[in-house]
Scaffold this active site. Sequence first.
Site, PDB file in Angstrom:
ATOM      1  CG  ASP A 145      38.651  35.514  50.145  1.00  0.00           C
ATOM      2  OD1 ASP A 145      37.431  35.690  50.374  1.00  0.00           O
ATOM      3  OD2 ASP A 145      39.086  34.674  49.343  1.00  0.00           O
ATOM      4  CD  GLU A 153      36.618  34.882  45.848  1.00  0.00           C
ATOM      5  OE1 GLU A 153      35.434  34.531  45.635  1.00  0.00           O
ATOM      6  OE2 GLU A 153      37.604  34.412  45.220  1.00  0.00           O
ATOM      7  CG  HIS A 190      39.612  29.232  51.695  1.00  0.00           C
ATOM      8  ND1 HIS A 190      38.699  30.262  51.575  1.00  0.00           N
ATOM      9  CD2 HIS A 190      38.904  28.123  51.991  1.00  0.00           C
ATOM     10  CE1 HIS A 190      37.475  29.776  51.776  1.00  0.00           C
ATOM     11  NE2 HIS A 190      37.565  28.482  52.032  1.00  0.00           N
ATOM     12  CG  ASP A 199      36.867  33.300  52.074  1.00  0.00           C
ATOM     13  OD1 ASP A 199      37.841  33.570  52.791  1.00  0.00           O
ATOM     14  OD2 ASP A 199      36.979  32.708  50.969  1.00  0.00           O
ATOM     15  CG  HIS A 235      38.776  31.338  43.607  1.00  0.00           C
ATOM     16  ND1 HIS A 235      37.640  31.736  44.264  1.00  0.00           N
ATOM     17  CD2 HIS A 235      38.701  29.982  43.524  1.00  0.00           C
ATOM     18  CE1 HIS A 235      36.916  30.685  44.590  1.00  0.00           C
ATOM     19  NE2 HIS A 235      37.532  29.612  44.150  1.00  0.00           N
ATOM     20  CG  ASP A 276      43.211  31.953  48.259  1.00  0.00           C
ATOM     21  OD1 ASP A 276      42.421  31.020  48.526  1.00  0.00           O
ATOM     22  OD2 ASP A 276      42.857  33.146  48.214  1.00  0.00           O
ATOM     23  CG  HIS A 321      41.787  36.280  46.710  1.00  0.00           C
ATOM     24  ND1 HIS A 321      41.812  35.868  48.019  1.00  0.00           N
ATOM     25  CD2 HIS A 321      42.573  37.397  46.660  1.00  0.00           C
ATOM     26  CE1 HIS A 321      42.582  36.693  48.724  1.00  0.00           C
ATOM     27  NE2 HIS A 321      43.058  37.621  47.927  1.00  0.00           N
ATOM     28  CG  ASP A 380      41.685  33.800  51.818  1.00  0.00           C
ATOM     29  OD1 ASP A 380      40.753  32.997  52.019  1.00  0.00           O
ATOM     30  OD2 ASP A 380      42.035  34.198  50.687  1.00  0.00           O
TER      31      ASP A 380
HETATM   32 MN   LIG Z   1      41.050  33.890  48.850  1.00  0.00          MN
END
Ligand SMILES: [Mn+2]
Length: 314
Positions: free
Chosen positions: A239, A284, A137, A241, A152, A139, A105, A135
């Site tokens: 992302d 990712e 997360h 994830d 990332h 980040d 990312h 995402d």
């Molecule tokens: Mn990310």
Amino acid sequence: MTDALHEPGYLHMLPRKTAVVGVASGYGAGDRECQDGPEVLRTMEILRDLENCGGSFHWDDIIHPLFSSGVEPLLVVRDVARRVAQAVAGHLAAGDFPLVIGGDHSCAIGTWSGVHAHLQSTVGADARLGLIWVDAHMDSHTPRTSPSHNLHGMPLACLLGRGEPQLTEIGGVGPKLHPEDVCLIGVRSFEWSEAALLRTLGVRVYFMDEVHRRGMDAVLEEARQHVGAATAGYGISIDLDAFDPREAAGVGTPAADGLTRDEVTRAFGALSGDPHLLALEIVEYNPYKDLHFATAAVVRDVCSALLCQPHAAP
Ligand SMILES: [Mn+2]
């Protein structure tokens, strides 16, 4: 904007070609396997559906790190991000729609600095860029707060002007995003230091429990209005994830209880053909963890939902 978007035939006025930019770098991650994501997706011809639905696309060259192993990741990430920014700005200048496929990312520093630079040079120095960041997360670490020091985990903070100067100054000195022009969707795994930064700046975060409660359709529509309110246009950075690992296991940092493919593609369909959408980024993808290529199918479906032209005549 919404009314014009749904006028019959409106999308025929938008002959945008999608220019795909692969970023074959995992130097921002602890595990670099996602560097092979773009090549696998290109080989699988995963985006061919875009042509079947009336769009058109072409793969640009895949951007590879120029350094041999042993080089400090910061130098590699900086160089790659600069080249991504140049490629993205170039495609926008040519009238194409940039689709960036990571890689980790950290490429987002380049993608959105490139879009920002294009707005500055065409719309004006005051032109602002909106961004929806999907995402698991945040980040939003800086080198001082990051436990892992993986880059990332820092791109959103960089774009907001916080962190390592060698990264925040890509595409020009100063923040590329105003905090009030940014939304995060799907967050469920983060450190309190990043949450504190985003809260201090006033960035809107739709945590996963809010998405569950209100539904992705409502959240995305609100996010689009939020990032579009004071900006010349907006982008989406995804992302993988953010998705539930049961549907998308092929990612670097999976987190349970994520978004479903169905709810995301349905919600994104409402944005299809939006002329204010300036670029899309999907990152990712780890092909080595992708059971039965289910995650690649998610990439395909997300691109189709956003970039196909469902209102066009058959
Ligand atoms: Mn990310």
